[in-house]
Design an enzyme around this catalytic site. Structure first.
Site, PDB file in Angstrom:
ATOM      1  N   ASP A  20       2.033  -0.451  -3.995  1.00  0.00           N
ATOM      2  CA  ASP A  20       1.891  -1.795  -3.489  1.00  0.00           C
ATOM      3  C   ASP A  20       1.159  -2.689  -4.210  1.00  0.00           C
ATOM      4  OD1 ASP A  20       3.857  -0.393  -2.226  1.00  0.00           O
ATOM      5  OD2 ASP A  20       3.054  -0.836  -0.082  1.00  0.00           O
ATOM      6  N   ASP A  36      13.265   2.476   0.387  1.00  0.00           N
ATOM      7  CA  ASP A  36      12.150   2.838   0.225  1.00  0.00           C
ATOM      8  C   ASP A  36      11.928   4.239   0.014  1.00  0.00           C
ATOM      9  OD1 ASP A  36       9.209   2.605   0.052  1.00  0.00           O
ATOM     10  OD2 ASP A  36       8.833   1.240   1.774  1.00  0.00           O
TER      11      ASP A  36
END
Ligand code: GLA
Length: 463
Positions: free
Chosen positions: A283, A228
């Site tokens: 997301d 990430d």
């Protein structure tokens, strides 16, 4: 042709840290590809693989920047130049035939399950074991879902030697025995880290510990790492991700590398030489608007995708409860036509039959996993909110998704011209699992509101 998509970013939940991405998202365009360019892309794939097979270099025109393509050149050049120009027009800002990370993995888009969309931080060894068991019992493993990935929150600290330490209450015995268990079920094991100083949930990040983390993961038996991009202020994404790529290579275990920086730093440009997949957006959330907004964003970079290197429009929300089954069928069909990684994000231990049928649809999975490795594109917009998406497949057929983005059931038609076919072709409905017969020139079907009809159209040879 480029069609503006009003408010396309509206439905995508951008991580609070993805400001740059949000800005990019606001400028989203919906890219529709005339067949001429799309067809050239398929030719490109073939040219490049032929060049590789013969160990000769790819024609230089395939590497030339867009600036080198002038209208005059298009008008005056011979066939090869015309082909190259068509390729470049289709490429937008995506480099063609750029070198790819050659770790031999993810020759088709990775498939598996990831804990984040449903469980967020509520992860444990027990959940992972039960999920592995359920993937086997439901037939999902055999349908292709192989990677079981723990997302954020498994890690709490580093020990004195600098190795990551798992939460001992949730992962008694640590990660290695869990990876062994997953392997014993004929599955592969994946884990999460962050290229910055801390993960998005504040756990220790990999920045400055690339080598030890890669070694630790390899020792534990990790087969897939998602990295990430939270808490990475001041860092350069291509540099940081390349550092971890190199550390993984040194660690000596084949590990799929999943880049997750939400499209903030144009990963479609450097992702292919760095990782096996790269997130293109913020997301996803379990809503139709979010899924559609991601479709519009991620499809812009179709030409960067190829075997071993995939655009990642984020994990699936199928079965999480926020969309209707028609919407989930659309979500799954569109991810397959985009050659997206298929990472289930639901609770597979408690799946209603409808969810199981969607995630287990072998006809649709075969489209996603097709060996040609071309990402499908938008090829027709027959009306407002009506679209035709098409993906060329290795056997010469086309996967076609008739997408109804509107709130009313309607008929959508596609023409052979738009999908690059001529002559009679057999049509198979991939959700009804039925062969509809031979058609010539066009095919149309009634498509539910917020839904799709997905077909495979195969030219009849010798007829
Ligand atoms: C980011 C990623 C998500 C998930 C969370 C975990 O938001 O984009 O996919 O991994 O972090 O904290």
């Amino acid at each position: 042709m480029i069609v503006a998509a009003p408010g396309a970013f509206g439905g995508v939940r951008a991580p609070p840290h993805a400001i740059a991405h949000t800005t990019t998202g606001l400028n989203t365009k919906r890219v529709m590809v005339p067949w001429r360019e799309f067809d050239a892309r398929v030719t490109d794939v073939k040219l490049v693989s032929v060049a590789r097979a013969r160990q000769v270099s790819t024609p230089p025109c395939l590497h030339a920047p867009l600036a080198a393509r002038t209208f005059n050149a298009i008008m005056s050049a011979r066939f090869v130049t015309l082909l190259c120009c068509a390729l470049t027009l289709g490429a937008r800002d995506v480099p063609r035939a750029a070198p790819t990370l050659d770790n031999g993995l993810a020759r088709t888009p990775p498939m598996g399950w990831n804990s984040w969309n449903h469980f967020h931080c509520d992860v444990s060894a027990q959940l992972i074991k039960e999920t592995a068991d359920a993937l086997v019992a439901t037939g999902m493993r055999d349908a292709g879902y192989r990677y079981v990935v723990i997302d954020d929150c498994w890690q709490v600290a580093r020990d004195r030697t600098g190795r990551l330490v798992a939460d001992s209450a949730r992962f008694p015995g640590g990660i290695k025995p869990l990876a062994d268990y997953v392997h014993s079920k004929g599955l592969k094991f994946g884990i999460y880290t962050d290229a910055g100083r801390r993960t998005c949930q504040g756990r220790p990040g990999t920045y400055g510990s690339e080598e030890i983390d890669a070694r630790t993961f390899a020792e534990w038996g990790v087969d897939y790492v998602k990295e990430d991009w939270c808490n990475s202020e001041g860092l350069d994404a291509p540099t940081q991700y390349a550092k971890f790529r190199d550390a993984l290579a040194k660690a000596g275990r084949p590990i799929v590398f999943s880049i997750c920086e939400w499209g903030s730093n144009h990963p479609w440009e450097w992702g292919p030489r760095t990782g096996n997949l790269w997130r293109t957006t913020g997301d996803i959330s379990d809503r139709w608007a979010s899924m559609i907004a991601i479709l519009d964003l991620s499809s812009q970079y179709a030409l960067a995708a190829r075997p071993g290197a995939w655009n990642d429009p984020d994990m699936l929300e199928v079965g999480n409860g926020g969309m209707t089954d028609d919407e989930y069928r659309a979500h799954f069909s569109l991810w397959a036509v985009m050659s997206a990684p298929l990472m289930a994000g639901n609770d597979v231990r408690a799946m209603p039959p409808a969810t199981r049928e969607i995630l287990g649809n072998k006809d649709v999975i075969a489209v996603d996993q097709d060996s040609l490795g071309v990402q499908g594109m938008l090829v027709q917009e027959p009306g407002i909110d009506l679209q035709v998406w098409s993906k060329p497949l290795a056997d010469g057929s086309r996967a076609v998704v008739l997408l109804n983005r509107s709130g009313l059931q309607t008929v959508i038609a596609t023409s052979w011209r738009a999908i690059g076919l001529t002559g009679p072709a057999r049509v198979r409905d991939l959700w009804a699992h039925s062969d509809l017969g031979a058609f010539t020139g066009r095919f149309s079907a009634t498509v539910p509101a917020h839904g799709v009809v997905m077909v495979r159209i195969t030219p009849v040879t010798g007829g």
